[in-house]
Design an enzyme around this catalytic site. Structure first.
Site: not given
Ligand code: 13P
Length: 251
Positions: A12, A96, A174
């Site tokens: 990200k 995404h 998240g």
């Molecule tokens: P998390 O693993 O932080 O929950 O994020 C998942 C994600 O969006 C991966 O693209």
């Protein structure tokens, strides 16, 4: 049919170029000796070149977190498939949930991005997933079907070999909440059956479906034991080399 596991880290909007290079080197060290599964890293665009250099020769796949459908032109803020390849990337994520929710990308736009990347030879990871509201109102499968159908619109069967689907329930991203193993397997099985309908059995049987949403060292083994879960798309836990190292070395 056995599918090769794909363990993907989506960094990200984290890490400067120097930090990303260091993390990539550490991940490569944890990935040493891992020959029966693929590893993919999606750093921010600004770190792609350094990361690609750091993992050169390791077999680790480097990916953009998004990609435009055009090779070049008046598309301020966008990155083309050629630009990704120029820096050593061979894959890209599209759709995404953060692109869909925060930046209002539509299914149509995501489909264009996917096809643009495929046409330039990239491996494309199509991300899909329902929101909490959609799950609670019983619309999960309907939403997944819509996102898969529109995401794959006009994608030729011959190109499906370079398509990966990542199922990421938005409410699990998240948040520390992982979908239950049954919820994840149910969605993955549904997606695979949908691809059987859209294409054919062999294509669906060889296509990898990744799970994403609070994947951690503590839940990876159980997730990977499911018949239709072929890998993971990891956010937070991919930012720490040791955690991601444990995830790629799932048993
Ligand atoms: P998390 O693993 O932080 O929950 O994020 C998942 C994600 O969006 C991966 O693209």
């Amino acid at each position: 049919m056995t599918r090769r596991a794909l363990m993907a880290g989506n960094w990200k909007m984290h890490k400067t170029a120097a930090e990303a290079k260091l993390l990539a080197e550490q991940v490569a060290a944890f990935g040493q000796g891992v020959t029966d599964r693929d590893i993919l890293l999606a750093p921010p665009f600004t770190a792609l070149g350094g990361v690609a250099e750091a993992v050169k020769g390791t077999g680790i796949i480097v990916a953009g977190q998004n990609v435009c459908w055009e090779e070049q032109g008046a598309f301020t803020g966008e990155i083309s498939p050629l630009m990704l390849k120029d820096l050593g990337a061979s894959a890209a994520l599209v759709g995404h949930s953060e692109r869909r929710q925060i930046f209002r990308e539509t299914d149509e736009m995501i489909n264009r991005r996917l096809r643009g990347g495929l046409d330039q030879g990239l491996t494309m990871v199509l991300c899909i997933g329902e929101t909490l509201e959609e799950r609670e109102s019983g619309q999960t499968m309907e939403i997944l079907e819509k996102q898969v159908r529109s995401g794959l619109a006009e994608v030729a069967a011959a190109q499906m070999i370079r398509v990966v689907i990542a199922y990421e329930p938005v409410w699990a991203i998240g948040t520390g909440k992982t979908a239950s193993i049954d919820q994840a397997q149910e969605a993955h099985g549904f997606i695979r059956r949908l691809v059987v309908d859209l294409y054919e059995k062999d294509i669906a049987a060889s296509m990898r479906i990744l799970y994403g949403g609070s994947v951690k060292p503590a839940n990876i083994d159980e997730l990977m034991a499911q018949p239709d879960i072929d890998g993971a798309l990891v956010g937070g836990a991919a930012l720490d080399a040791e955690s991601f190292g444990r995830i790629i070395n799932f048993s």
